[in-house]
Motif scaffolding. Sequence first.
Motif, mmCIF file in Angstrom:
data_model
loop_
_atom_site.group_PDB
_atom_site.id
_atom_site.type_symbol
_atom_site.label_atom_id
_atom_site.label_comp_id
_atom_site.label_asym_id
_atom_site.label_seq_id
_atom_site.Cartn_x
_atom_site.Cartn_y
_atom_site.Cartn_z
ATOM 1 N N THR A 170 0.796 -1.137 -0.062
ATOM 2 C CA THR A 170 0.118 -0.144 -0.072
ATOM 3 C C THR A 170 0.848 1.115 0.052
ATOM 4 O OG1 THR A 170 -1.865 -1.125 1.299
ATOM 5 C CG2 THR A 170 -1.725 1.365 1.183
ATOM 6 N N LEU A 171 1.882 1.269 0.838
ATOM 7 C CA LEU A 171 2.929 2.423 0.931
ATOM 8 C C LEU A 171 3.487 2.521 -0.552
ATOM 9 C CD1 LEU A 171 4.540 4.555 2.234
ATOM 10 C CD2 LEU A 171 6.020 2.799 2.949
ATOM 11 N N LEU A 172 4.081 1.336 -1.056
ATOM 12 C CA LEU A 172 4.479 1.589 -2.586
ATOM 13 C C LEU A 172 3.509 2.073 -3.586
ATOM 14 C CD1 LEU A 172 7.508 0.800 -3.021
ATOM 15 C CD2 LEU A 172 6.209 -1.264 -4.411
ATOM 16 N N HIS A 173 2.283 1.783 -3.668
ATOM 17 C CA HIS A 173 1.250 2.022 -4.340
ATOM 18 C C HIS A 173 0.666 3.698 -4.098
ATOM 19 C CE1 HIS A 173 -0.417 -2.062 -5.218
ATOM 20 N NE2 HIS A 173 0.931 -1.797 -5.644
ATOM 21 N N CYS A 174 0.895 4.109 -2.884
ATOM 22 C CA CYS A 174 0.536 5.426 -2.616
ATOM 23 C C CYS A 174 1.772 6.365 -3.241
ATOM 24 C CB CYS A 174 0.566 5.733 -0.963
ATOM 25 S SG CYS A 174 -0.947 5.171 -0.448
ATOM 26 N N ILE A 175 2.786 5.849 -3.030
ATOM 27 C CA ILE A 175 4.049 6.647 -3.646
ATOM 28 C C ILE A 175 4.138 6.695 -5.017
ATOM 29 C CG2 ILE A 175 6.617 6.482 -3.869
ATOM 30 C CD1 ILE A 175 6.850 5.397 -0.837
ATOM 31 N N GLY A 176 3.555 5.608 -5.738
ATOM 32 C CA GLY A 176 3.377 5.530 -7.173
ATOM 33 C C GLY A 176 2.199 6.335 -7.674
ATOM 34 N N SER A 225 1.409 13.612 3.380
ATOM 35 C CA SER A 225 2.074 14.019 1.905
ATOM 36 C C SER A 225 3.041 13.406 1.237
ATOM 37 C CB SER A 225 2.886 15.466 2.467
ATOM 38 O OG SER A 225 3.745 16.007 1.530
ATOM 39 N N VAL A 226 3.266 13.204 0.013
ATOM 40 C CA VAL A 226 4.160 12.298 -0.440
ATOM 41 C C VAL A 226 4.726 13.338 -1.603
ATOM 42 C CG1 VAL A 226 4.820 10.436 -2.039
ATOM 43 C CG2 VAL A 226 2.907 10.201 -0.271
ATOM 44 N N SER A 227 6.171 13.622 -1.364
ATOM 45 C CA SER A 227 6.973 14.431 -2.367
ATOM 46 C C SER A 227 7.934 13.746 -2.996
ATOM 47 C CB SER A 227 7.427 15.710 -1.461
ATOM 48 O OG SER A 227 8.230 16.537 -2.494
ATOM 49 N N VAL A 228 7.745 13.794 -4.328
ATOM 50 C CA VAL A 228 9.041 13.091 -5.214
ATOM 51 C C VAL A 228 9.686 14.030 -6.143
ATOM 52 C CG1 VAL A 228 9.527 11.435 -6.827
ATOM 53 C CG2 VAL A 228 7.659 10.870 -5.095
ATOM 54 N N ASP A 229 11.010 14.148 -5.611
ATOM 55 C CA ASP A 229 11.825 15.423 -6.364
ATOM 56 C C ASP A 229 11.319 16.450 -6.436
ATOM 57 O OD1 ASP A 229 13.946 15.851 -7.892
ATOM 58 O OD2 ASP A 229 13.100 15.356 -9.755
ATOM 59 N N GLY A 230 10.655 16.867 -5.179
ATOM 60 C CA GLY A 230 10.026 18.407 -4.904
ATOM 61 C C GLY A 230 8.684 18.419 -5.456
ATOM 62 N N MET A 231 7.994 17.350 -5.955
ATOM 63 C CA MET A 231 6.733 17.541 -6.395
ATOM 64 C C MET A 231 5.740 16.834 -5.554
ATOM 65 S SD MET A 231 5.028 16.086 -10.080
ATOM 66 C CE MET A 231 3.499 15.994 -10.588
ATOM 67 N N GLU A 232 4.621 17.561 -4.894
ATOM 68 C CA GLU A 232 3.628 16.935 -4.063
ATOM 69 C C GLU A 232 2.615 16.228 -4.910
ATOM 70 O OE1 GLU A 232 1.623 15.323 -1.695
ATOM 71 O OE2 GLU A 232 3.146 16.639 -0.762
ATOM 72 N N ILE A 233 2.631 14.846 -4.740
ATOM 73 C CA ILE A 233 1.383 14.204 -5.495
ATOM 74 C C ILE A 233 0.103 13.959 -5.009
ATOM 75 C CG2 ILE A 233 3.641 12.950 -6.392
ATOM 76 C CD1 ILE A 233 2.416 10.359 -5.312
ATOM 77 N N CYS A 234 0.045 14.179 -3.756
ATOM 78 C CA CYS A 234 -1.252 13.984 -2.967
ATOM 79 C C CYS A 234 -2.052 14.963 -3.330
ATOM 80 C CB CYS A 234 -1.088 14.031 -1.377
ATOM 81 S SG CYS A 234 -0.214 12.471 -0.845
ATOM 82 N N GLY A 235 -3.328 14.771 -3.608
ATOM 83 C CA GLY A 235 -4.147 15.725 -4.221
ATOM 84 C C GLY A 235 -4.126 16.009 -5.618
ATOM 85 N N LEU A 236 -3.353 15.270 -6.673
ATOM 86 C CA LEU A 236 -3.301 15.517 -7.868
ATOM 87 C C LEU A 236 -4.393 14.831 -8.388
ATOM 88 C CD1 LEU A 236 0.551 14.769 -8.778
ATOM 89 C CD2 LEU A 236 -0.616 16.982 -8.550
ATOM 90 N N SER A 237 -5.038 15.477 -9.929
ATOM 91 C CA SER A 237 -6.178 14.757 -10.391
ATOM 92 C C SER A 237 -5.599 13.385 -11.202
ATOM 93 C CB SER A 237 -6.408 15.599 -11.514
ATOM 94 O OG SER A 237 -5.557 16.096 -12.411
#
Length: 233
Positions: free
Chosen positions: A47-53, A62-74
């Motif tokens: 589940t953690l892997l799928h949330c990050i992905g 919050s999940v931030s990858v390379d400075g990009m926040e992905i939680c809340g994205l369409s």
Amino acid sequence: MYLEVKDLKKSYGEGGSYVEVLKGVELSVEKGLMCVIQGASGSGKSTLLHCIGGLDKTNFGSVSVDGMEICGLSPEELSDYRRANLGFVFQFYNLVPNLTVRENIQVCEYLTDSPLELEELLDTLGLTGHQDKFPSQLSGGQQQRCAIARALVKNPKLLLCDEPTGALDSHTSRDILELLEGVNRKYGTTMLIVTHNNSIRHMVDQVVYLKDGQIQKNYRNEKKVPAARLEDL
């Protein structure tokens, strides 16, 4: 920090079927490191892997990858995020059965403007002689190599691996781990590897233990062992 997860919570169901899987997970991973995520079945690893992905929608945090926040994205924005940043290796390969090895890899090659050289990738993964075969004509290890090649051809910044050796024998598992180790060294790919195999933790830079949806241990491995020398695979 390349990957930052803060107070991440994820639940499924409602009422009597409500299950809280992730309970405020905090995790940071530096760029270019190999990180193993371990824990018992049901601890929340996948589940953690799928949330990050961006495959599972989070409830909080919050999940931030390379400075990009992905939680809340369409959904469209998440699709763009996955296309631009991620390679995903699933436990059961998910290869397209009516496409050859080469065609399975090309499916993802077309998704990026800067793919890795396909011929070099086939050679690196030992698939050159199998590129015209269909998945049903391959061994489990060869299918996993094809799945890895498909994920890598995009030249992803982050490679997510869900039980990459789970269905393989010890000899093939070692081959796959040596392959991942080589990819990390050659391309500097950041890797998160979910696994039940306790030996794999010895070959990575960072080890994370999940229990009941929370991180119990998170430490840097100062005595890395090459994949070729791992025991009890």
